[in-house]
Design an enzyme around this catalytic site. Structure first.
Site, mmCIF file in Angstrom:
data_model
loop_
_atom_site.group_PDB
_atom_site.id
_atom_site.type_symbol
_atom_site.label_atom_id
_atom_site.label_comp_id
_atom_site.label_asym_id
_atom_site.label_seq_id
_atom_site.Cartn_x
_atom_site.Cartn_y
_atom_site.Cartn_z
ATOM 1 N N SER A 74 37.453 -39.678 60.034
ATOM 2 C CA SER A 74 37.641 -40.283 61.352
ATOM 3 C C SER A 74 36.278 -40.402 62.004
ATOM 4 C CB SER A 74 38.554 -39.413 62.209
ATOM 5 O OG SER A 74 37.829 -38.285 62.644
ATOM 6 N N LYS A 75 36.263 -41.070 63.141
ATOM 7 C CA LYS A 75 34.995 -41.280 63.837
ATOM 8 C C LYS A 75 34.296 -39.960 64.137
ATOM 9 C CE LYS A 75 35.865 -45.760 65.838
ATOM 10 N NZ LYS A 75 37.274 -46.040 66.154
ATOM 11 N N ARG A 76 35.072 -38.871 64.199
ATOM 12 C CA ARG A 76 34.469 -37.566 64.477
ATOM 13 C C ARG A 76 33.507 -37.143 63.368
ATOM 14 N NH1 ARG A 76 37.597 -34.123 63.271
ATOM 15 N NH2 ARG A 76 39.484 -35.386 63.115
ATOM 16 N N ASN A 77 33.894 -37.411 62.086
ATOM 17 C CA ASN A 77 33.060 -36.851 61.019
ATOM 18 C C ASN A 77 32.193 -37.868 60.278
ATOM 19 O OD1 ASN A 77 35.270 -37.936 59.719
ATOM 20 N ND2 ASN A 77 36.186 -35.976 59.214
ATOM 21 N N ALA A 78 32.364 -39.150 60.554
ATOM 22 C CA ALA A 78 31.509 -40.154 59.884
ATOM 23 C C ALA A 78 31.709 -41.502 60.547
ATOM 24 C CB ALA A 78 31.877 -40.253 58.404
#
Ligand code: GLU
Length: 462
Positions: free
Chosen positions: A238-242
């Site tokens: 998700s945008k959180r990790n990549a």
């Protein structure tokens, strides 16, 4: 044998992301290796979240990365009548019924079930009531109450579901609009799809969709549920990790072929062969070898693959790919007098094209920023920097041989190490300690520029 027809069925509620692109890729490859067709269906029934911009983004990106469909895409939002007709066919066969349970009834039902320790699900209470259609009724599928559904999955083998765990899902809402499952099943049939390749998160939908197929007498489909794409933290990507959108990777300067390569490795591998192209994939890919466990998207792997794909380009191809990244930072690549040698020497300076463009800045523009730590380490002695300036000033033939021999002689005469001589000059030229061989680096500048940059650093030190 029937020709293989696959499809990618995105909901246009966001830009094309890495997980979706991997699904599209596997669908594309599987169809091509079976001389089949790859189709696209836009699942845009969620009018509030779907937009034409996202749809365009998805279609443009797929085509530009080489995964163009073999027929024009279809849009579910334009096919309402087809789904309603299919629903009517199910009603006629007696395999669907109208249900007038209100949201409050359903809420209470779920509450009672949960309190009794049961799995909350619609209990079929309207099934045998023979209710008429009204503006308050939904149409539900009469799912068989016993027996099981076996999903034959190319990756996971047989997956069994007990029918009594599947509730009677809604086919038409009270306003007459069809639900996701009905549209999905009808379109797979209408598009003559033979093989559904999609993410593992759809596994629980599959037995429900098979019941709808059975109610409509549609032929069986082949399934493959792909492992989830995870970040390096093992959580769903998700945008959180990549970065998740294809565009972000392109903007950073990853080649399409490297992105495709990295995506294919998300769940599939071919022995020790890490670097391959779409054409290799079509030859070698075997869907049965796709792993079941979640596949980790690791940016360092993409970096490495990108460096390999960049290395495989001819100089001209490389320059063509690099040019937009230089233009973006207002550099006219061809304005350098020794452009081909410069680009050849710098092509491994970073794993990405934007990184390479950044490292080329000092060769085109004045520098204003220096690596201060490098200055502290290598230029404690200003006198040496002055001597080096004079050394450069004394080189009359400005070519690689004479530059290199002057540097080597100076080093020997003064009993200095190579970094002691070379790094101060490099810092003056590029602001950093990174550059190709120093002699070569110097040839990328005129003697005048080298002297100016050394003076600038001397000024800074005083
Ligand atoms: N529209 C669904 C999604 O974007 C795909 C459904 C399918 O592939 O069957 O997740």
């Amino acid at each position: 044998m029937k020709p293989v027809i696959t499809r990618f069925a995105p909901s246009p509620t966001g830009t094309l992301h890495i997980g979706g692109l991997r699904t599209a890729l596997f669908n594309y490859v599987y169809s091509k290796q079976n001389n089949g067709k790859f189709l696209i269906r836009i699942e845009d029934t969620d009018r509030e979240r779907s937009t034409k911009e996202f749809e365009k983004n998805i279609l443009d990106n797929l085509s530009s990365i080489g995964l163009a469909p073999d027929e024009d895409p279809i849009n579910q939002s334009e096919r309402n009548e087809i789904y309603v007709k299919a629903a009517e066919k199910i009603i006629e066969s007696g395999k669907a019924y109208w249900c007038d349970c209100s949201p409050e009834d359903l809420e209470l039902m779920r509450k009672e079930q949960t309190e009794a320790g049961k799995k909350p699900m619609y209990d079929g209470r309207s099934r045998n009531l023979g209710l008429p259609k009204t503006d308050k009724t939904v149409l539900r599928l009469a799912t068989p109450e016993s027996g099981e559904i076996v999903v034959k999955d190319l990756i996971r083998g047989e997956i069994k579901f007990n029918n009594n765990e599947l509730d009677d899902l809604i086919l038409l809402r009270s306003d007459g609009t069809p639900t996701y499952h009905l549209c999905n099943v009808v379109d797979d049939f209408e598009q003559k799809i033979t093989t559904v390749i999609r993410g593992e998160d759809h596994i629980s939908n599959t037995p429900r969709q098979i019941h709808i197929q059975n109610a409509l007498d549609y032929p069986e489909l082949e399934y493959a549920h792909l492992p989830l794409v995870l970040g390096t933290d093992k959580k769903r990507l998700s945008k959180r990790n990549a970065a998740t959108s294809l565009e972000e990777y392109r903007e950073k300067g990853y080649l399409d072929s490297a992105i495709i390569n990295a995506l294919a490795r998300l769940g599939w591998s071919q022995g020790n062969n890490e670097v391959f192209y779409l054409t290799d994939l079509i030859k070698e890919f075997n869907i049965k070898d796709v792993q079941k466990a979640g596949a980790i998207f690791d940016i360092s792997k993409l970096d490495w693959l990108n460096s390999q794909h960049l290395a495989n380009l001819t100089l001209n191809q490389f320059k063509k790919n690099l040019e937009p990244f230089l233009n973006k930072i207002n550099i006219d690549m061809e304005s350098h007098s020794n452009v081909d040698s410069l680009i050849e020497a710098m092509r491994t300076s970073s794993d990405t094209l934007s990184g390479i463009a950044q490292s080329l800045i000092p060769y085109y523009q004045d520098i204003n920023e220096y690596d201060e730590k490098a200055i502290d380490k290598f230029i404690s002695d200003k006198n040496l920097l002055m001597q080096l300036r004079d050394l450069i000033d004394g080189i009359n033939d400005w070519n690689l041989d004479s530059i290199e021999s002057s540097l080597t002689n100076f080093q020997a005469e003064n009993k200095l190490s190579t970094p002691a001589v070379n790094q101060p000059i490099r810092i003056a030229l590029t602001g950093s300690t990174k550059s190709p061989g120093l002699g070569l680096t110097l040839t990328f500048f005129s003697k005048k520029t080298v002297l100016e940059r050394m003076d600038k650093l001397l000024d800074k030190k005083s």
